[in-house]
Write a protein that holds these residues in place. Structure first.
Motif, mmCIF file in Angstrom:
data_model
loop_
_atom_site.group_PDB
_atom_site.id
_atom_site.type_symbol
_atom_site.label_atom_id
_atom_site.label_comp_id
_atom_site.label_asym_id
_atom_site.label_seq_id
_atom_site.Cartn_x
_atom_site.Cartn_y
_atom_site.Cartn_z
ATOM 1 N N ARG A 31 0.808 -0.530 -0.172
ATOM 2 C CA ARG A 31 0.150 -0.006 0.713
ATOM 3 C C ARG A 31 0.551 1.668 -0.295
ATOM 4 N NH1 ARG A 31 -2.205 -0.845 6.334
ATOM 5 N NH2 ARG A 31 0.574 -0.076 7.379
ATOM 6 N N PRO A 32 0.334 2.730 -0.355
ATOM 7 C CA PRO A 32 -1.170 2.842 -0.847
ATOM 8 C C PRO A 32 -1.445 2.072 -1.970
ATOM 9 C CG PRO A 32 0.053 4.994 -0.662
ATOM 10 C CD PRO A 32 0.874 3.853 -0.270
ATOM 11 N N VAL A 33 -2.562 1.965 -2.569
ATOM 12 C CA VAL A 33 -2.691 1.466 -4.429
ATOM 13 C C VAL A 33 -4.196 2.071 -4.082
ATOM 14 C CG1 VAL A 33 -0.824 -0.037 -4.271
ATOM 15 C CG2 VAL A 33 -3.054 -1.242 -4.157
ATOM 16 N N GLU A 34 -4.960 1.981 -5.266
ATOM 17 C CA GLU A 34 -6.443 2.426 -5.991
ATOM 18 C C GLU A 34 -6.925 1.272 -5.033
ATOM 19 O OE1 GLU A 34 -8.342 4.372 -9.999
ATOM 20 O OE2 GLU A 34 -6.672 3.465 -9.559
ATOM 21 N N GLY A 35 -7.845 1.824 -4.534
ATOM 22 C CA GLY A 35 -8.843 0.946 -3.876
ATOM 23 C C GLY A 35 -8.899 -0.319 -2.822
ATOM 24 N N GLY A 36 -7.200 0.672 -2.534
ATOM 25 C CA GLY A 36 -6.750 -0.668 -1.526
ATOM 26 C C GLY A 36 -7.003 -2.405 -1.698
ATOM 27 N N PRO A 37 -7.231 -3.041 -0.220
ATOM 28 C CA PRO A 37 -6.911 -4.331 -0.956
ATOM 29 C C PRO A 37 -7.990 -5.099 -1.703
ATOM 30 C CG PRO A 37 -7.517 -3.646 1.535
ATOM 31 C CD PRO A 37 -7.602 -2.942 0.888
ATOM 32 N N ASP A 38 -9.030 -4.697 -2.310
ATOM 33 C CA ASP A 38 -10.193 -4.486 -3.338
ATOM 34 C C ASP A 38 -9.008 -4.073 -4.882
ATOM 35 O OD1 ASP A 38 -12.351 -6.466 -2.991
ATOM 36 O OD2 ASP A 38 -12.360 -5.290 -1.526
ATOM 37 N N GLY A 39 -8.483 -3.736 -4.622
ATOM 38 C CA GLY A 39 -7.696 -2.882 -5.836
ATOM 39 C C GLY A 39 -6.753 -3.843 -6.339
ATOM 40 N N LEU A 40 -5.530 -4.290 -5.024
ATOM 41 C CA LEU A 40 -4.888 -5.361 -5.474
ATOM 42 C C LEU A 40 -5.679 -6.320 -6.289
ATOM 43 C CD1 LEU A 40 -2.014 -5.875 -5.669
ATOM 44 C CD2 LEU A 40 -2.346 -6.707 -3.202
ATOM 45 N N ILE A 41 -6.655 -6.930 -5.155
ATOM 46 C CA ILE A 41 -6.978 -8.146 -5.830
ATOM 47 C C ILE A 41 -7.930 -7.997 -7.439
ATOM 48 C CG2 ILE A 41 -8.893 -9.672 -6.010
ATOM 49 C CD1 ILE A 41 -9.334 -9.031 -2.934
ATOM 50 N N PHE A 85 -10.729 -11.354 -0.194
ATOM 51 C CA PHE A 85 -11.106 -12.615 -1.290
ATOM 52 C C PHE A 85 -11.293 -13.540 -1.496
ATOM 53 C CE2 PHE A 85 -9.460 -16.059 -4.146
ATOM 54 C CZ PHE A 85 -9.055 -15.125 -5.911
ATOM 55 N N TRP A 86 -11.949 -14.348 -0.204
ATOM 56 C CA TRP A 86 -12.990 -15.432 -0.360
ATOM 57 C C TRP A 86 -14.116 -14.469 -0.024
ATOM 58 C CZ3 TRP A 86 -16.320 -16.097 3.434
ATOM 59 C CH2 TRP A 86 -16.677 -15.384 4.837
ATOM 60 N N ARG A 87 -14.568 -13.129 -0.196
ATOM 61 C CA ARG A 87 -15.709 -12.863 -0.045
ATOM 62 C C ARG A 87 -16.636 -12.101 -0.741
ATOM 63 N NH1 ARG A 87 -16.599 -12.274 5.873
ATOM 64 N NH2 ARG A 87 -14.539 -12.000 7.225
ATOM 65 N N ARG A 88 -14.850 -12.103 -1.798
ATOM 66 C CA ARG A 88 -15.909 -11.792 -3.066
ATOM 67 C C ARG A 88 -16.787 -12.754 -4.467
ATOM 68 N NH1 ARG A 88 -11.917 -7.420 -5.463
ATOM 69 N NH2 ARG A 88 -12.592 -7.868 -7.720
ATOM 70 N N PRO A 89 -17.871 -11.844 -4.618
ATOM 71 C CA PRO A 89 -18.864 -12.814 -5.344
ATOM 72 C C PRO A 89 -18.272 -13.482 -7.062
ATOM 73 C CG PRO A 89 -19.544 -10.419 -5.406
ATOM 74 C CD PRO A 89 -17.965 -10.543 -5.279
ATOM 75 N N GLY A 90 -18.619 -14.991 -6.846
ATOM 76 C CA GLY A 90 -17.562 -16.034 -7.587
ATOM 77 C C GLY A 90 -16.755 -16.331 -6.854
ATOM 78 N N VAL A 91 -15.850 -16.538 -5.649
ATOM 79 C CA VAL A 91 -14.716 -16.864 -5.349
ATOM 80 C C VAL A 91 -15.333 -18.414 -4.499
ATOM 81 C CG1 VAL A 91 -13.041 -16.711 -3.924
ATOM 82 C CG2 VAL A 91 -13.115 -14.577 -5.271
ATOM 83 N N ARG A 92 -15.096 -19.620 -4.775
ATOM 84 C CA ARG A 92 -14.621 -21.055 -4.571
ATOM 85 C C ARG A 92 -14.064 -20.513 -2.810
ATOM 86 N NH1 ARG A 92 -18.010 -24.136 -7.645
ATOM 87 N NH2 ARG A 92 -16.955 -25.846 -6.805
ATOM 88 N N ARG A 93 -14.155 -21.399 -2.297
ATOM 89 C CA ARG A 93 -13.428 -21.637 -1.253
ATOM 90 C C ARG A 93 -13.298 -23.446 -0.614
ATOM 91 N NH1 ARG A 93 -14.198 -18.585 4.741
ATOM 92 N NH2 ARG A 93 -11.911 -18.722 4.866
ATOM 93 N N SER A 94 -12.175 -23.822 -0.066
ATOM 94 C CA SER A 94 -12.467 -24.964 -0.211
ATOM 95 C C SER A 94 -13.687 -25.466 0.943
ATOM 96 C CB SER A 94 -10.895 -25.407 0.303
ATOM 97 O OG SER A 94 -9.893 -24.968 -0.312
ATOM 98 N N ALA A 95 -14.256 -26.611 1.008
ATOM 99 C CA ALA A 95 -14.806 -26.923 1.811
ATOM 100 C C ALA A 95 -14.249 -27.232 3.594
ATOM 101 C CB ALA A 95 -15.771 -27.590 1.482
ATOM 102 N N HIS A 96 -12.989 -26.797 3.700
ATOM 103 C CA HIS A 96 -12.305 -27.619 4.410
ATOM 104 C C HIS A 96 -11.651 -26.996 5.610
ATOM 105 C CE1 HIS A 96 -8.521 -28.091 2.628
ATOM 106 N NE2 HIS A 96 -9.170 -28.990 1.346
ATOM 107 N N ALA A 97 -10.739 -26.938 6.566
ATOM 108 C CA ALA A 97 -10.418 -26.080 7.862
ATOM 109 C C ALA A 97 -8.893 -25.549 7.029
ATOM 110 C CB ALA A 97 -10.355 -26.896 9.027
ATOM 111 N N HIS A 98 -8.403 -26.539 6.469
ATOM 112 C CA HIS A 98 -7.224 -26.089 5.352
ATOM 113 C C HIS A 98 -7.538 -25.070 4.124
ATOM 114 C CE1 HIS A 98 -4.736 -27.948 9.087
ATOM 115 N NE2 HIS A 98 -4.960 -28.625 8.682
ATOM 116 N N ALA A 99 -8.312 -24.557 4.241
ATOM 117 C CA ALA A 99 -8.876 -23.677 3.033
ATOM 118 C C ALA A 99 -7.638 -23.591 2.059
ATOM 119 C CB ALA A 99 -9.764 -23.481 3.760
ATOM 120 N N PHE A 100 -8.316 -23.074 1.305
ATOM 121 C CA PHE A 100 -7.438 -22.211 0.131
ATOM 122 C C PHE A 100 -9.104 -21.023 -0.689
ATOM 123 C CE2 PHE A 100 -3.667 -23.674 1.711
ATOM 124 C CZ PHE A 100 -2.492 -22.603 0.861
#
Length: 250
Positions: A31-41, A85-100
């Motif tokens: 940082r700083p980047v335009e749009g903050g963390p979402d801008g980096l994504i 990142f994981w909260r964004r629409p369309g992102v898939r997240r592993s259904a287990h505790a060692h998730a990516f």
């Protein structure tokens, strides 16, 4: 730093359009980047293009509570970008505790495996990035944050494990699982810098206001397993060096 500048930096670094990109980042170093963390994504997604797949760690780090992919926050030490990142629409997240978490063409393949124990076996998100010949991008962090090196340890059959546990739901009730993990302080993962640089296999340069490292997952694993074959304990501090985590692993 605006969106266009970030995308150019990522492409100049060598991020491949249409590829699989596993990112570990400390936003405070970028940082700083335009749009903050979402801008980096947004810039990362633009750099890999519509046929690419973006992957980030997304486990909660809470061993006492069952993991809920729709609710559990990403562990604080993964940083704000991973948690956004994981909260964004369309992102898939592993259904287990060692998730990516993953977004893009191959997101389902990266995140579809069941709970991997230990966390970074070949049948895990990290293993799938390796299998798919993905790249690893370290933004504002070093190889001590590089989960690909844990995969290399397991492929090399390192002789150390430490006790670990987590909580899962079985038949509607919480159940404690205990397992052994190739865990330690990870400081000596920094040796990968020397190996990759010497072989000309790591690209480095500015991203935002920080430093980026980029390498192929297969190159990281190939070099690490070769060194581990010669010295299976090379990632551990010497006994008595003051590192309790490495002493426990030994």
């Amino acid at each position: 730093m605006n969106h266009g500048q970030l995308v150019r930096q990522l492409r100049d670094l060598g991020v491949v359009a249409g590829g699989v990109l596993l990112v570990h980042t400390a936003f405070r170093a970028i940082r700083p980047v335009e749009g903050g963390p979402d801008g980096l994504i947004d810039a990362l997604l633009a750099a890999i293009g519509p046929d690419g797949t973006l992957v980030m760690p997304s486990w909660s780090g809470d061993d006492e509570q069952p993991f809920d992919p729709a609710r559990s926050p990403a562990a604080a030490d993964l940083g704000v970008v991973a948690d956004r990142f994981w909260r964004r629409p369309g992102v898939r997240r592993s259904a287990h505790a060692h998730a990516f978490a993953a977004y893009g063409k191959l997101a389902e393949r990266v995140t579809a495996d069941p709970l991997p124990l230990p966390p970074h076996i070949p049948q895990s998100p990290v293993g799938r990035v390796y299998e798919l010949d993905g790249q690893v991008l370290l933004l504002g962090v070093g190889h001590d944050a590089d989960t690909m090196l844990h995969l290399a340890e397991l492929i090399a059959s390192v002789p150390y494990r430490t006790p670990a546990r987590l909580t899962v739901i079985e038949n509607g009730r919480p159940v404690r699982l205990r397992y052994a993990e190739n865990n330690h302080c990870c400081e000596r993962f920094a040796q990968a810098d020397d190996w990759l640089r010497a072989a000309g296999l790591q690209r480095e340069g500015p991203v935002g206001h920080g430093h980026g490292r980029l390498a192929r997952a297969r190159d990281i694993v190939r070099l690490a397993t070769a060194h581990l074959a010669a010295d299976p304990l090379l990632f551990l501090h010497q006994q008595g060096a003051g590192c309790a985590e490495c002493d426990l692993a030994r």
